[in-house]
Motif scaffolding. Structure first.
Motif, PDB file in Angstrom:
ATOM      1  N   SER A  27      40.000  33.293  35.036  1.00 56.59           N
ATOM      2  CA  SER A  27      40.623  34.282  34.155  1.00 56.59           C
ATOM      3  C   SER A  27      39.751  35.515  34.113  1.00 56.59           C
ATOM      4  O   SER A  27      38.567  35.419  33.807  1.00 56.59           O
ATOM      5  N   ARG A  28      40.324  36.668  34.447  1.00 62.28           N
ATOM      6  CA  ARG A  28      39.501  37.876  34.374  1.00 62.28           C
ATOM      7  C   ARG A  28      39.611  38.538  33.009  1.00 62.28           C
ATOM      8  O   ARG A  28      38.636  39.011  32.461  1.00 62.28           O
ATOM      9  N   GLN A  29      40.821  38.551  32.459  1.00 56.47           N
ATOM     10  CA  GLN A  29      41.019  39.290  31.197  1.00 56.47           C
ATOM     11  C   GLN A  29      41.254  38.386  29.987  1.00 56.47           C
ATOM     12  O   GLN A  29      41.515  38.878  28.901  1.00 56.47           O
ATOM     13  N   ALA A  78      33.765  34.961  40.014  1.00 63.99           N
ATOM     14  CA  ALA A  78      34.553  35.971  40.723  1.00 63.99           C
ATOM     15  C   ALA A  78      34.106  36.024  42.177  1.00 63.99           C
ATOM     16  O   ALA A  78      32.968  35.664  42.499  1.00 63.99           O
ATOM     17  N   VAL A  79      35.000  36.456  43.049  1.00 71.22           N
ATOM     18  CA  VAL A  79      34.634  36.636  44.456  1.00 71.22           C
ATOM     19  C   VAL A  79      34.333  38.111  44.652  1.00 71.22           C
ATOM     20  O   VAL A  79      35.103  38.973  44.222  1.00 71.22           O
ATOM     21  N   GLU A  89      26.138  35.317  42.315  1.00 70.53           N
ATOM     22  CA  GLU A  89      26.143  35.128  40.858  1.00 70.53           C
ATOM     23  C   GLU A  89      25.071  34.117  40.504  1.00 70.53           C
ATOM     24  O   GLU A  89      24.728  33.256  41.313  1.00 70.53           O
ATOM     25  N   GLU A  90      24.589  34.161  39.266  1.00 67.28           N
ATOM     26  CA  GLU A  90      23.722  33.098  38.757  1.00 67.28           C
ATOM     27  C   GLU A  90      24.512  31.796  38.764  1.00 67.28           C
ATOM     28  O   GLU A  90      25.728  31.802  38.564  1.00 67.28           O
ATOM     29  N   ALA A 129      44.819  33.513  42.129  1.00 63.21           N
ATOM     30  CA  ALA A 129      43.754  34.489  42.351  1.00 63.21           C
ATOM     31  C   ALA A 129      42.744  33.962  43.380  1.00 63.21           C
ATOM     32  O   ALA A 129      42.479  32.755  43.458  1.00 63.21           O
ATOM     33  N   ALA A 130      42.170  34.887  44.147  1.00 60.44           N
ATOM     34  CA  ALA A 130      41.238  34.531  45.231  1.00 60.44           C
ATOM     35  C   ALA A 130      40.054  33.659  44.776  1.00 60.44           C
ATOM     36  O   ALA A 130      39.677  32.728  45.494  1.00 60.44           O
TER      37      ALA A 130
END
Ligand SMILES: Cc1cc2nc3c(=O)[nH]c(=O)nc-3n(C[C@H](O)[C@H](O)[C@H](O)COP(=O)(O)O)c2cc1C
Length: 200
Positions: free
Chosen positions: A12-14, A42-43, A51-52, A85-86
């Motif tokens: 989920s981005r938003q 996220a890609v 990313e950590e 989503a990717a």
């Protein structure tokens, strides 16, 4: 052998799909099983960027061990161009060893999504999210019409899985019907898992 938890895996981005994931997790727990919420990073378009391993906030990233030991799985993604989503697809593409070892075979699974518009591809997203789960040998379930909100909803909620229409300006919170169908789907996967031998 599986542990007694249902994995709720989402990207989920938003925040809209995360809201659905949290409600689905509540449905799982109302059915008496633990819900384990996991996300994916996220890609990046910049291939060197990493990313950590542990996100600064929010749910942990999903590991292959989470998949191996779950008793059932719910997978959620925003609708993007009528598909998942990717970042989620990227994670699923890393599950070859899970597939080779048959670690998800016979476990119940379901899908959920959030889209900006009403006819922007929720159903194609839900159906295409099921495809890799079939390859993994999972037992897919949707939402039966005995869930009365499926008849009355004027926004999200489908027989293929739970869903939410977040609006083109991302200004809509999930409706009563959408949330009720998320709860129902979480409960359904948990109840099926309890009936199967996947739960100790
Ligand atoms: C790259 C991209 C593609 C999208 N494609 C669609 C689409 O095909 N149909 C649609 O209705 N909404 C589309 N959206 C909107 C998102 O599905 C919507 O905002 C969703 O609720 C976001 O979920 P999130 O809050 O969990 O990130 C797209 C958004 C992005 C960023």
């Amino acid at each position: 052998m599986s542990d007694n938890f249902i994995l709720v895996l989402y990207y989920s981005r938003q925040g809209a799909t995360k809201h659905l994931a949290n409600t689905i997790a509540r449905g799982v727990e109302e059915a008496g099983l633990e819900a384990r919420l996991r996300t994916v990073p996220a890609v990046s378009a910049v291939c060197e960027q990493t990313e950590e391993a542990i996100p600064a906030q929010g749910d942990l990233y999903c590991s292959l061990d989470d998949l191996k030991s779950c008793a059932g799985l719910l997978v959620g993604s925003p609708t993007r161009f009528g598909n998942m989503a990717a970042p989620l697809k990227y994670f699923i593409d890393s599950t070859s060893s899970t597939w080779i070892n048959g670690e998800l075979i016979g476990k119940p699974a379901a899908v959920f999504t959030s889209s900006g518009s009403m006819h922007g591809g929720q159903e194609s997203t839900l159906l295409s999210m099921m495809l890799p789960l079939f390859h993994h040998g999972m037992l897919l379930t949707g939402i039966p019409y005995s869930e009365t909100h499926l008849h009355s909803t004027t926004d999200g909620g489908t027989p293929y899985g739970a869903s939410h229409v977040s609006g083109n300006s991302h200004d809509k919170v999930p409706s009563e019907q959408e949330l009720a169908l998320c709860l129902a789907l979480g409960k359904r996967v948990a109840e099926i898992a309890k009936k199967l031998t996947t739960v100790k």
